[in-house]
Design an enzyme around this catalytic site. Structure first.
Site, PDB file in Angstrom:
ATOM      1  N   THR A 196       0.825  -1.198   0.000  1.00  0.00           N
ATOM      2  CA  THR A 196       0.000   0.000   0.000  1.00  0.00           C
ATOM      3  C   THR A 196       0.866   1.258   0.000  1.00  0.00           C
ATOM      4  OG1 THR A 196      -1.608   1.257   1.293  1.00  0.00           O
ATOM      5  CG2 THR A 196      -0.219  -0.224   2.528  1.00  0.00           C
ATOM      6  N   SER A 209      -1.154   3.328  10.691  1.00  0.00           N
ATOM      7  CA  SER A 209      -2.100   2.506  11.464  1.00  0.00           C
ATOM      8  C   SER A 209      -1.468   1.135  11.678  1.00  0.00           C
ATOM      9  CB  SER A 209      -3.425   2.322  10.712  1.00  0.00           C
ATOM     10  OG  SER A 209      -3.251   1.434   9.615  1.00  0.00           O
ATOM     11  N   TYR A 243      -2.724  -1.557  10.752  1.00  0.00           N
ATOM     12  CA  TYR A 243      -2.866  -2.236   9.463  1.00  0.00           C
ATOM     13  C   TYR A 243      -1.717  -1.867   8.518  1.00  0.00           C
ATOM     14  CZ  TYR A 243      -3.839  -2.077   4.517  1.00  0.00           C
ATOM     15  OH  TYR A 243      -3.686  -2.146   3.155  1.00  0.00           O
ATOM     16  N   HIS A 244      -1.495  -0.547   8.360  1.00  0.00           N
ATOM     17  CA  HIS A 244      -0.430  -0.126   7.432  1.00  0.00           C
ATOM     18  C   HIS A 244       0.922  -0.680   7.892  1.00  0.00           C
ATOM     19  CE1 HIS A 244      -3.516   2.901   6.126  1.00  0.00           C
ATOM     20  NE2 HIS A 244      -2.941   2.723   4.958  1.00  0.00           N
ATOM     21  N   LYS A 259       1.641  -4.121   6.613  1.00  0.00           N
ATOM     22  CA  LYS A 259       2.114  -4.176   5.225  1.00  0.00           C
ATOM     23  C   LYS A 259       3.624  -3.901   5.162  1.00  0.00           C
ATOM     24  CE  LYS A 259      -1.067  -4.434   2.450  1.00  0.00           C
ATOM     25  NZ  LYS A 259      -1.899  -5.612   2.040  1.00  0.00           N
TER      26      LYS A 259
HETATM   27  P1  NAD Z   1     -11.229  -7.214   0.917  1.00  0.00           P
HETATM   28  O1  NAD Z   1     -11.407  -7.229   2.389  1.00  0.00           O
HETATM   29  O2  NAD Z   1     -12.387  -6.826   0.074  1.00  0.00           O
HETATM   30  O3  NAD Z   1     -10.711  -8.645   0.406  1.00  0.00           O
HETATM   31  C1  NAD Z   1      -9.745  -9.399   1.078  1.00  0.00           C
HETATM   32  C2  NAD Z   1     -10.123 -10.870   0.917  1.00  0.00           C
HETATM   33  O4  NAD Z   1      -9.113 -11.671   1.538  1.00  0.00           O
HETATM   34  C3  NAD Z   1     -11.444 -11.210   1.601  1.00  0.00           C
HETATM   35  O5  NAD Z   1     -12.300 -11.898   0.715  1.00  0.00           O
HETATM   36  C4  NAD Z   1     -11.019 -12.077   2.783  1.00  0.00           C
HETATM   37  O6  NAD Z   1     -12.001 -13.047   3.119  1.00  0.00           O
HETATM   38  C5  NAD Z   1      -9.719 -12.695   2.281  1.00  0.00           C
HETATM   39  N1  NAD Z   1      -8.780 -13.071   3.375  1.00  0.00           N
HETATM   40  C6  NAD Z   1      -8.325 -12.277   4.372  1.00  0.00           C
HETATM   41  N2  NAD Z   1      -7.497 -12.974   5.178  1.00  0.00           N
HETATM   42  C7  NAD Z   1      -7.421 -14.227   4.671  1.00  0.00           C
HETATM   43  C8  NAD Z   1      -6.729 -15.405   5.061  1.00  0.00           C
HETATM   44  N3  NAD Z   1      -5.969 -15.446   6.150  1.00  0.00           N
HETATM   45  N4  NAD Z   1      -6.864 -16.527   4.305  1.00  0.00           N
HETATM   46  C9  NAD Z   1      -7.655 -16.522   3.182  1.00  0.00           C
HETATM   47  N5  NAD Z   1      -8.345 -15.424   2.781  1.00  0.00           N
HETATM   48  C10 NAD Z   1      -8.216 -14.291   3.511  1.00  0.00           C
HETATM   49  O7  NAD Z   1      -9.970  -6.262   0.615  1.00  0.00           O
HETATM   50  P2  NAD Z   1      -9.575  -5.515  -0.749  1.00  0.00           P
HETATM   51  O8  NAD Z   1     -10.080  -4.136  -0.682  1.00  0.00           O
HETATM   52  O9  NAD Z   1      -9.896  -6.366  -1.903  1.00  0.00           O
HETATM   53  O10 NAD Z   1      -7.994  -5.445  -0.575  1.00  0.00           O
HETATM   54  C11 NAD Z   1      -7.190  -6.510  -1.072  1.00  0.00           C
HETATM   55  C12 NAD Z   1      -5.721  -6.208  -0.846  1.00  0.00           C
HETATM   56  O11 NAD Z   1      -5.366  -5.000  -1.490  1.00  0.00           O
HETATM   57  C13 NAD Z   1      -5.325  -6.042   0.622  1.00  0.00           C
HETATM   58  O12 NAD Z   1      -4.076  -6.658   0.830  1.00  0.00           O
HETATM   59  C14 NAD Z   1      -5.209  -4.550   0.800  1.00  0.00           C
HETATM   60  O13 NAD Z   1      -4.256  -4.268   1.791  1.00  0.00           O
HETATM   61  C15 NAD Z   1      -4.744  -4.110  -0.573  1.00  0.00           C
HETATM   62  N6  NAD Z   1      -5.168  -2.733  -0.884  1.00  0.00           N
HETATM   63  C16 NAD Z   1      -6.493  -2.414  -0.971  1.00  0.00           C
HETATM   64  C17 NAD Z   1      -6.863  -1.095  -1.263  1.00  0.00           C
HETATM   65  C18 NAD Z   1      -8.298  -0.653  -1.347  1.00  0.00           C
HETATM   66  O14 NAD Z   1      -8.542   0.564  -1.508  1.00  0.00           O
HETATM   67  N7  NAD Z   1      -9.272  -1.544  -1.276  1.00  0.00           N
HETATM   68  C19 NAD Z   1      -5.858  -0.135  -1.484  1.00  0.00           C
HETATM   69  C20 NAD Z   1      -4.514  -0.505  -1.377  1.00  0.00           C
HETATM   70  C21 NAD Z   1      -4.175  -1.818  -1.082  1.00  0.00           C
HETATM   71  N1  USQ Z   2     -11.120  10.028   5.163  1.00  0.00           N
HETATM   72  C1  USQ Z   2     -12.000  11.092   5.268  1.00  0.00           C
HETATM   73  N2  USQ Z   2     -13.326  10.811   5.352  1.00  0.00           N
HETATM   74  C2  USQ Z   2     -13.824   9.542   5.301  1.00  0.00           C
HETATM   75  C3  USQ Z   2     -12.909   8.465   5.177  1.00  0.00           C
HETATM   76  C4  USQ Z   2     -11.566   8.748   5.119  1.00  0.00           C
HETATM   77  O1  USQ Z   2     -11.604  12.263   5.296  1.00  0.00           O
HETATM   78  O2  USQ Z   2     -15.049   9.361   5.392  1.00  0.00           O
HETATM   79  C5  USQ Z   2      -9.673  10.306   5.058  1.00  0.00           C
HETATM   80  C6  USQ Z   2      -8.816   9.573   6.082  1.00  0.00           C
HETATM   81  O3  USQ Z   2      -8.713  10.307   7.284  1.00  0.00           O
HETATM   82  C7  USQ Z   2      -7.508   9.447   5.340  1.00  0.00           C
HETATM   83  C8  USQ Z   2      -7.917   9.318   3.878  1.00  0.00           C
HETATM   84  O4  USQ Z   2      -9.265   9.803   3.804  1.00  0.00           O
HETATM   85  O5  USQ Z   2      -6.748  10.597   5.475  1.00  0.00           O
HETATM   86  C9  USQ Z   2      -7.883   7.898   3.345  1.00  0.00           C
HETATM   87  O6  USQ Z   2      -8.674   7.075   4.177  1.00  0.00           O
HETATM   88  P1  USQ Z   2      -9.398   5.773   3.580  1.00  0.00           P
HETATM   89  O7  USQ Z   2     -10.261   5.194   4.643  1.00  0.00           O
HETATM   90  O8  USQ Z   2     -10.012   6.079   2.272  1.00  0.00           O
HETATM   91  O9  USQ Z   2      -8.145   4.852   3.235  1.00  0.00           O
HETATM   92  P2  USQ Z   2      -7.078   4.170   4.167  1.00  0.00           P
HETATM   93  O10 USQ Z   2      -7.481   4.081   5.567  1.00  0.00           O
HETATM   94  O11 USQ Z   2      -5.760   4.824   3.880  1.00  0.00           O
HETATM   95  O12 USQ Z   2      -7.062   2.691   3.595  1.00  0.00           O
HETATM   96  C10 USQ Z   2      -7.450   2.350   2.261  1.00  0.00           C
HETATM   97  C11 USQ Z   2      -7.657   0.862   2.205  1.00  0.00           C
HETATM   98  C12 USQ Z   2      -6.315   0.176   2.518  1.00  0.00           C
HETATM   99  C13 USQ Z   2      -5.247   0.690   1.593  1.00  0.00           C
HETATM  100  C14 USQ Z   2      -5.148   2.209   1.614  1.00  0.00           C
HETATM  101  C15 USQ Z   2      -4.266   2.754   0.522  1.00  0.00           C
HETATM  102  O13 USQ Z   2      -8.652   0.457   3.143  1.00  0.00           O
HETATM  103  O14 USQ Z   2      -6.471  -1.231   2.376  1.00  0.00           O
HETATM  104  O15 USQ Z   2      -4.018   0.153   1.973  1.00  0.00           O
HETATM  105  O16 USQ Z   2      -6.463   2.758   1.354  1.00  0.00           O
HETATM  106  S1  USQ Z   2      -3.326   4.140   1.074  1.00  0.00           S
HETATM  107  O17 USQ Z   2      -4.238   5.152   1.606  1.00  0.00           O
HETATM  108  O18 USQ Z   2      -2.577   4.609  -0.041  1.00  0.00           O
HETATM  109  O19 USQ Z   2      -2.489   3.632   2.153  1.00  0.00           O
END
Ligand code: NAD
Ligand code: USQ
Length: 383
Positions: free
Chosen positions: A144, A179, A181-182, A185
């Protein structure tokens, strides 16, 4: 070519699995449905109703003629993962299977531990499964952009050249995640880098920005293939949330001053980037890092764009700056490089072209399903 998509029931994984299948790859999916379980626990739902994965796969087979093999299980269980890898024998693994919400990871100690255990152990197991039996397999791992945080200098793609006391080196770019979470990664990235260096594995870390949109060519082909779209305060992400808020007449929830700038991309570019990464694998021993996004916006600017597009649709859109539940810079420098995927051939979809089609109209279509109680953030970084 055989590609195993871990997390193929999720938002990015489902769209990617279908896209690769449509492009002639032989696709397998691993998922343990834990995301559906977390939705139930949180009392949240995805905007469009999504079908059970088996049904979606049957539907895809009916439409495309393509089988996608399904392995239901948890990749933190090494026995399960190893068996699935042997049954499928992938040439590439695309790893989306993690807990991906920053707020979820900040709920309390249990959620932080669960997030980091799930993500770090799952990825470690995968590294060992590849090292033991499939050393040539290309790992494409979703990282990410948030791993970098918001430094006051330009963000490079994974590495930075440093001059220090008359000597220079190219080193991993410093990480300042925001966070638990971050952080997970970042831990993954270090483990993958180590595995490439020590065991000679080949890996691509796709440092993805915030994904928006719902339709891809494949998921839009039939109502039964529709993708999930999260709008709640835990799993919903900024732009998707703003569009859904606009559709139901909820003020757009800009956190704090709204100067937080992030990198964004359309889900149609997510699937394409993964395809490009697979088509040109990393070399043996290479830990390749690609910044996967197309545009940068502040959340305040996003809200203004949604307001403008919503007004054009006849919606009454208000913007509200609410107290920021997170601890993060609300005004800062942010300038990240993203040339490597463009060099591989990515042709970006621009938000200004797709906001209405891909997202706002869609949000309006399903707005009766929105539970307004799920919109405001309930998780805070501050206690
Ligand atoms: P999501 O929650 O929609 O999908 C994740 C899937 O992984 C789910 O279906 C879940 O059941 C499965 N999963 C989780 N843990 C597991 C495990 N231990 N074994 C098997 N399956 C498992 O998430 P997403 O939005 O599709 O994100 C996918 C990936 O992309 C993540 O790694 C996330 O960090 C990354 N990512 C997402 C975004 C975003 O904006 N959605 C942005 C940047 C990075
Ligand atoms: N934010 C708002 N209002 C909202 C929701 C979020 O102002 O209602 C702000 C947050 O404070 C933050 C930014 O928008 O500053 C992004 O927040 P987000 O919830 O859209 O995204 P984030 O928490 O960063 O996480 C999401 C995905 C994660 C991925 C990440 C990419 O859930 O899986 O890793 O985006 S990145 O942001 O580049 O790290």
């Amino acid at each position: 070519m055989k590609v195993l998509v871990i997390g193929g029931d999720g938002y990015c994984g489902w769209a990617t699995a279908l896209h690769l299948s449509n492009r002639g790859y032989e696709v397998g999916i691993i998922d343990n449905y834990v995301r559906r379980f977390w939705d139930l626990q949180l009392g949240s739902n995805t905007l469009p109703p999504i079908q059970q994965l088996e049904r979606r796969l049957d539907c895809w087979k009916g439409i495309s003629g393509n089988d996608i093999e399904l392995f239901v299980g948890d990749i933190t269980d090494y026995g399960f993962l190893s068996k699935a890898m042997h049954a499928f024998e992938p040439a590439a693994v695309v790893h989306f299977g993690e807990q991906r919400s920053a707020p979820f990871s900040m709920i309390d100690r249990e959620h932080a531990v669960m997030t980091q255990t799930n993500n770090v152990v799952g990825t470690l197991n995968l590294l060992y499964a590849i090292k033991e039996d499939f050393p040539d397999c290309h790992l494409v791992k979703l990282g990410t952009m948030g791993e970098y945080g918001t430094p006051n200098i330009d963000i490079e793609e994974g590495y930075i050249k440093i001059e220090h006391n008359g000597r220079s080196d190219v080193l991993p770019y410093p990480k300042q995640p925001g966070s638990m979470y971050h952080l997970s990664k970042v831990h993954d990235s270090h483990n993958i880098h180590f595995a490439c260096k020590i065991w000679g594995l080949r890996a691509t870390d796709l440092n993805q920005g915030v994904v928006y949109g719902v339709l891809t060519e494949e998921t839009g082909a039939d109502e039964r293939l529709v993708n999930r779209l999260d709008y709640d305060g835990v799993f919903g992400t900024a732009l998707n949330r703003f569009c859904i808020q606009a559709a139901v007449g909820h003020p757009l929830t800009v956190y704090g001053k709204g100067g937080q700038t992030r990198a964004f991309l359309d889900i149609r570019d997510t699937v394409r980037c993964v395809e490009l990464a697979i088509a040109k694998p990393a070399d043996a021993g290479q830990f390749r890092v690609l910044n996967q996004f197309t545009e940068m916006f502040s959340v305040g600017d996003l809200a203004l764009m949604v307001k403008k597009a919503g007004t054009a649709l006849g919606l009454d859109v208000e913007i509200q700056n609410i107290e920021n539940p997170r601890v993060e810079a609300e005004e800062h420098y942010f300038n990240a490089k993203n040339t490597k995927l463009l060099d591989l051939g990515l042709q970006p979809h621009l938000l200004s072209d797709s906001l209405l089609d891909s997202l706002l109209n869609y949000a309006v279509k399903y707005r009766d399903r929105v539970d307004k109680r799920q919109i405001l953030p309930k998780v805070t970084w501050k206690r």
